[in-house]
Design an enzyme around this catalytic site. Sequence first.
Site, PDB file in Angstrom:
ATOM      1  N   ASN A  17      -7.906  -1.867  -7.355  1.00 43.24           N
ATOM      2  CA  ASN A  17      -8.909  -2.167  -6.322  1.00 43.24           C
ATOM      3  C   ASN A  17      -9.563  -0.893  -5.798  1.00 43.24           C
ATOM      4  O   ASN A  17     -10.767  -0.868  -5.531  1.00 43.24           O
ATOM      5  CB  ASN A  17      -8.276  -2.965  -5.173  1.00 43.24           C
ATOM      6  CG  ASN A  17      -8.192  -4.446  -5.498  1.00 43.24           C
ATOM      7  OD1 ASN A  17      -9.196  -5.139  -5.526  1.00 43.24           O
ATOM      8  ND2 ASN A  17      -6.985  -4.924  -5.774  1.00 43.24           N
ATOM      9  N   LYS A  40       8.599   4.646  11.957  1.00 43.55           N
ATOM     10  CA  LYS A  40       7.410   4.098  11.276  1.00 43.55           C
ATOM     11  C   LYS A  40       6.156   4.535  12.018  1.00 43.55           C
ATOM     12  O   LYS A  40       5.140   4.867  11.401  1.00 43.55           O
ATOM     13  CB  LYS A  40       7.499   2.575  11.234  1.00 43.55           C
ATOM     14  CG  LYS A  40       8.537   2.098  10.232  1.00 43.55           C
ATOM     15  CD  LYS A  40       8.633   0.594  10.196  1.00 43.55           C
ATOM     16  CE  LYS A  40       9.699   0.175   9.192  1.00 43.55           C
ATOM     17  NZ  LYS A  40      10.125  -1.207   9.330  1.00 43.55           N
ATOM     18  N   ARG A  85       2.884  -2.303   2.748  1.00 42.56           N
ATOM     19  CA  ARG A  85       3.588  -2.093   4.018  1.00 42.56           C
ATOM     20  C   ARG A  85       2.789  -2.722   5.141  1.00 42.56           C
ATOM     21  O   ARG A  85       1.570  -2.833   5.034  1.00 42.56           O
ATOM     22  CB  ARG A  85       3.672  -0.596   4.354  1.00 42.56           C
ATOM     23  CG  ARG A  85       4.609   0.120   3.497  1.00 42.56           C
ATOM     24  CD  ARG A  85       4.597   1.605   3.756  1.00 42.56           C
ATOM     25  NE  ARG A  85       5.469   2.171   2.769  1.00 42.56           N
ATOM     26  CZ  ARG A  85       6.787   2.230   2.901  1.00 42.56           C
ATOM     27  NH1 ARG A  85       7.359   1.872   4.023  1.00 42.56           N
ATOM     28  NH2 ARG A  85       7.538   2.697   1.915  1.00 42.56           N
ATOM     29  N   ASN A  96      -7.896  -5.101   4.315  1.00 40.69           N
ATOM     30  CA  ASN A  96      -6.857  -5.328   3.311  1.00 40.69           C
ATOM     31  C   ASN A  96      -7.313  -6.422   2.350  1.00 40.69           C
ATOM     32  O   ASN A  96      -8.122  -7.267   2.709  1.00 40.69           O
ATOM     33  CB  ASN A  96      -5.576  -5.792   4.017  1.00 40.69           C
ATOM     34  CG  ASN A  96      -4.431  -6.049   3.051  1.00 40.69           C
ATOM     35  OD1 ASN A  96      -4.170  -5.244   2.139  1.00 40.69           O
ATOM     36  ND2 ASN A  96      -3.742  -7.168   3.216  1.00 40.69           N
ATOM     37  N   HIS A 105      -5.654  -9.500  -0.047  1.00 43.27           N
ATOM     38  CA  HIS A 105      -4.414 -10.254  -0.278  1.00 43.27           C
ATOM     39  C   HIS A 105      -4.660 -11.262  -1.407  1.00 43.27           C
ATOM     40  O   HIS A 105      -5.690 -11.940  -1.401  1.00 43.27           O
ATOM     41  CB  HIS A 105      -3.990 -10.984   0.999  1.00 43.27           C
ATOM     42  CG  HIS A 105      -2.717 -11.736   0.811  1.00 43.27           C
ATOM     43  ND1 HIS A 105      -1.493 -11.102   0.718  1.00 43.27           N
ATOM     44  CD2 HIS A 105      -2.479 -13.056   0.631  1.00 43.27           C
ATOM     45  CE1 HIS A 105      -0.557 -12.010   0.504  1.00 43.27           C
ATOM     46  NE2 HIS A 105      -1.118 -13.198   0.450  1.00 43.27           N
TER      47      HIS A 105
HETATM   48  C1  GAR Z   1      -3.522  -6.690  -5.625  1.00 45.30           C
HETATM   49  O1  GAR Z   1      -3.393  -7.883  -6.341  1.00 45.30           O
HETATM   50  C2  GAR Z   1      -3.538  -6.953  -4.142  1.00 45.30           C
HETATM   51  O2  GAR Z   1      -4.168  -8.152  -3.808  1.00 45.30           O
HETATM   52  C3  GAR Z   1      -2.063  -7.024  -3.828  1.00 45.30           C
HETATM   53  O3  GAR Z   1      -1.486  -6.039  -4.620  1.00 45.30           O
HETATM   54  C4  GAR Z   1      -2.271  -5.833  -5.788  1.00 45.30           C
HETATM   55  C5  GAR Z   1      -2.605  -4.364  -5.879  1.00 45.30           C
HETATM   56  O4  GAR Z   1      -3.276  -4.084  -7.074  1.00 45.30           O
HETATM   57  N1  GAR Z   1      -1.806  -6.783  -2.432  1.00 45.30           N
HETATM   58  C6  GAR Z   1      -0.860  -7.405  -1.749  1.00 45.30           C
HETATM   59  O5  GAR Z   1      -0.101  -8.213  -2.250  1.00 45.30           O
HETATM   60  C7  GAR Z   1      -0.787  -7.014  -0.288  1.00 45.30           C
HETATM   61  N2  GAR Z   1       0.180  -7.840   0.384  1.00 45.30           N
HETATM   62  P1  GAR Z   1      -4.009  -2.700  -7.282  1.00 45.30           P
HETATM   63  O6  GAR Z   1      -2.998  -1.617  -6.863  1.00 45.30           O
HETATM   64  O7  GAR Z   1      -4.300  -2.659  -8.746  1.00 45.30           O
HETATM   65  O8  GAR Z   1      -5.230  -2.684  -6.436  1.00 45.30           O
END
Ligand code: GAR
Length: 216
Positions: free
Chosen positions: A14, A65, A91, A107, A109
């Site tokens: 992303n 944190k 996180r 973000n 998701h």
């Molecule tokens: C993506 O699918 C994103 O939606 C998910 O992690 C992946 C990261 O991919 N995020 C979550 O699950 C957040 N809770 P990337 O590192 O190739 O962008």
Amino acid sequence: MLKIGFLASGRGSNFQAIVDTINEGAIKAEPALLVADKADAYAIQRAQKLGIEHMYLDPGAYKSKDEYYEAITSEMKARGVGLVVLAGFMRIVRKPLLEAFPMKVMNIHPALLPSFAGLHGHGDALAYGVKVSGCTVHFVDEGMDTGPVIIQAAAPVYDDDTEETLSERILKLEHRIFPEAVRLFADGRLEVHGRRVRVKGNRSPEDYIINPTVQQ
Ligand code: GAR
């Protein structure tokens, strides 16, 4: 020009999609910094190739944190960042960063929130048996995937889907809606009213939800 700071934990596809869109000239913004919370995050190698400043900040090296997020905040502020993008950052972001960047942390998701929040969006959607899932770009608040929704895109779930096939299908949509959300932010077109995010200016109805039937 808007400066963007990225936080990532892994692959960084992303991050790559957003930077590619910036480099094509479609988003008026500049990638300023990538911070990873894992030393071996592939996103770091991408940043290196893209010529974007990057650093690994070890969460274990801080007393709390909150101190970790204070450190991230000061790195972002030092570079004049105006938008923080969580690009696969696994996180829960805490107050020090959120208070420094109110409604300026985004973000993505891999599910249609508020369904299947948390770390296992694809698996939870499959286990529940939904026929449509997708992805959501939202502003980040203190909850887990609970902030105001900016854009969502829907994808069908097929009977023979596995986490792998479903995540692959959804990822293609992520790479479209995340750059689009960042573009709208960079153009000053996002207005937050409570839980509702409105987009200023003209948008066609198709812009709101990306139709799965034209996606595959
Ligand atoms: C993506 O699918 C994103 O939606 C998910 O992690 C992946 C990261 O991919 N995020 C979550 O699950 C957040 N809770 P990337 O590192 O190739 O962008």
